[in-house]
Design an enzyme around this catalytic site. Sequence first.
Site, PDB file in Angstrom:
ATOM      1  NE  ARG A   1      49.162  39.066  36.529  1.00  0.00           N
ATOM      2  CZ  ARG A   1      49.919  39.064  37.616  1.00  0.00           C
ATOM      3  NH1 ARG A   1      51.209  38.808  37.515  1.00  0.00           N
ATOM      4  NH2 ARG A   1      49.409  39.305  38.784  1.00  0.00           N
TER       5      ARG A   1
ATOM      6  CD  GLU B   1      43.812  37.734  47.121  1.00  0.00           C
ATOM      7  OE1 GLU B   1      43.030  36.841  47.472  1.00  0.00           O
ATOM      8  OE2 GLU B   1      44.401  37.738  46.026  1.00  0.00           O
TER       9      GLU B   1
END
Length: 193
Positions: free
Chosen positions: A72, A109
Amino acid sequence: MFAEENGLKGDPRLQAISQAIRVVPHFPIHGIMFQDITTLLLDHKAFKDTVDIFVDRYRDTHISVVAGIEARGFMFGPSIALGIGAKFVPLRKPRKLPGEVISEKYALEYGTDCLELHVGAVQPGERAIIIDDLVATGGTMSAGVKLLERVGAEVVECACVIGVPDVKGQCRRIGKPLYVLVEPRKADKCYPD
């Protein structure tokens, strides 16, 4: 540093950018509130405003490299690079770049990953920024900083569209100034997984 703290307080563009981002609960795994910037890309004005804010910030800073983190960061990085007269350098996932690369592993994460950079894409002494869509733990940005510094670049700042509210604590992990446009949105609707 959030954009609102840097002269953009009350700027209606920031609210429009935030509202253009869709939240998808439990993607890619349960418990993650995925901030989907593809809906931002569908909104011409919000997308342009996003790029314009970054271009305004970096226009007169003598940046020669805009490094975008896959995937992205590729959505914003090339436009920012064109806007400030810099080259765009992709920081890619493993085995995506042909030719000689250097690699840096990092923790996410929800797992681990690796970034790669073409050898020779960035020259020693070049001033660089790193762009991505979101920073949460700072691991990906930190890996990008390490890659660029290993080839002798000066990483001036890291930037992203979305940053978690305690992002200031992540600046220490990244080791560079961090510029963030908006905080993550909460899910106001449920989107299918």
